[in-house]
Design an enzyme around this catalytic site. Structure first.
Site, mmCIF file in Angstrom:
data_model
loop_
_atom_site.group_PDB
_atom_site.id
_atom_site.type_symbol
_atom_site.label_atom_id
_atom_site.label_comp_id
_atom_site.label_asym_id
_atom_site.label_seq_id
_atom_site.Cartn_x
_atom_site.Cartn_y
_atom_site.Cartn_z
ATOM 1 N N SER A 11 0.802 -1.229 0.000
ATOM 2 C CA SER A 11 0.000 0.000 0.000
ATOM 3 C C SER A 11 0.834 1.278 0.000
ATOM 4 C CB SER A 11 -0.932 -0.008 1.215
ATOM 5 O OG SER A 11 -0.189 -0.265 2.409
ATOM 6 N N GLU A 12 2.151 1.152 -0.123
ATOM 7 C CA GLU A 12 3.025 2.317 0.045
ATOM 8 C C GLU A 12 2.705 3.453 -0.916
ATOM 9 O OE1 GLU A 12 5.383 -1.129 1.760
ATOM 10 O OE2 GLU A 12 4.025 -0.796 0.073
ATOM 11 N N VAL A 13 2.527 3.146 -2.204
ATOM 12 C CA VAL A 13 2.339 4.240 -3.176
ATOM 13 C C VAL A 13 1.080 5.042 -2.875
ATOM 14 C CG1 VAL A 13 3.657 3.129 -5.018
ATOM 15 C CG2 VAL A 13 1.185 2.692 -4.841
#
Length: 268
Positions: free
Chosen positions: A133-135
């Site tokens: 989920s980083e982006v």
């Protein structure tokens, strides 16, 4: 202060449990410190042959503790980032001479998937979900890419790293993130099955074989044949190799196999 990581050793298997369900086992500074100590303890314990990494609650690990990453009052990040010891922990798991099984008690996200990928085996309930989920937070899966990209199919890595899309356990097994996705009621039996098989392997042989899986594919055929012929001869004549051969011929368990019901110490 209640511990966030618990360690227990029994029958040659050390179980390390993330126990911070109030924040979904997020990688807080304190949890990382306790996890690092537990890993060092298990790796250094001669009675431990296999390490199982698991968690409590419905989530195995949600990734970084975002409360610790949020800006302080001056608008800058806090001085003690959650990632302070995370690279060392992933390196510890990846390089452990003892096989590490990740027993996912549930869902994993972001940094938690770095831990999953660092383990030699990863078993999850088929109801678990995953996401890089980083982006979607405006950050990148930088550190975890070191372990994750060694596991995932390249097309799948691009798909899920770039989109942040949630995917299920069956898909995670298909693309190489998991070893197995099983019904929740079969999780413990499956983990015990793998641990039992690993306990039958020689400790030195397991450590060396872990390295073979990673290094041999990068060798040329000629170099690989030459190096592996040397290693094979060395292992057949090693004390461990000779004991294993004798045990096979004498139809008895090898000396390194723990006796049924044997227990180790429980770490504080």
């Amino acid at each position: 202060m209640t511990a966030l990581v618990h360690h227990e050793a029994r029958g040659g298997v050390a179980t390390i449990t993330l126990d911070s369900p109030h924040n979904r086992n997020a990688l807080s500074v304190r949890l990382l410190g306790e996890l690092e100590r537990a890993l060092h303890h298990a790796i250094g314990d001669e009675g431990v042959r296999v390490i199982v990494l698991t968690g409590t609650g419905p989530v195995f690990c949600s990734g970084a503790d975002l409360k610790e990453q949020a800006p302080a009052q001056n608008g800058r990040p806090h001085d003690a980032p959650v990632t302070a010891s995370f690279p060392e922990i992933m390196s510890l798991v990846w390089g452990s001479p003892k096989p590490v099984i990740c027993r996912l008690n549930g869902t994993a996200r972001a940094g938690g998937l770095g831990l999953v990928a660092a383990c030699d085996f990863a078993i999850a309930p088929d109801s678990a979900t995953f996401a890089f989920s980083e982006v979607r937070l405006g950050v990148v899966p930088a550190m975890i890419s070191v372990t994750v990209l060694r596991r995932l199919d390249p097309r799948a890595a691009a798909e899920y790293f770039l989109t942040g899309e949630v995917f299920g356990a069956a898909r995670a097994a298909e693309i190489g993130l998991l070893t197995r996705a099983v019904p929740a009621e079969e999780l413990d039996a499956t983990v015990a099955h793998y641990a039992g098989m690993l306990l039958r392997g020689g400790p030195e042989s397991l450590a060396i074989t872990k390295q073979l899986v990673r290094t041999v594919p990068g060798m040329s055929v000629d170099d690989g044949m030459r190096e592996m012929a040397r290693l094979s001869a060395q292992r057949f004549t090693s004390p461990e190799g000779q004991e294993g051969i004798r045990a096979f011929m004498e139809k008895r368990p090898a000396s390194w196999i723990p006796e049924p019901g044997s227990e180790g110490d429980t770490a504080p």
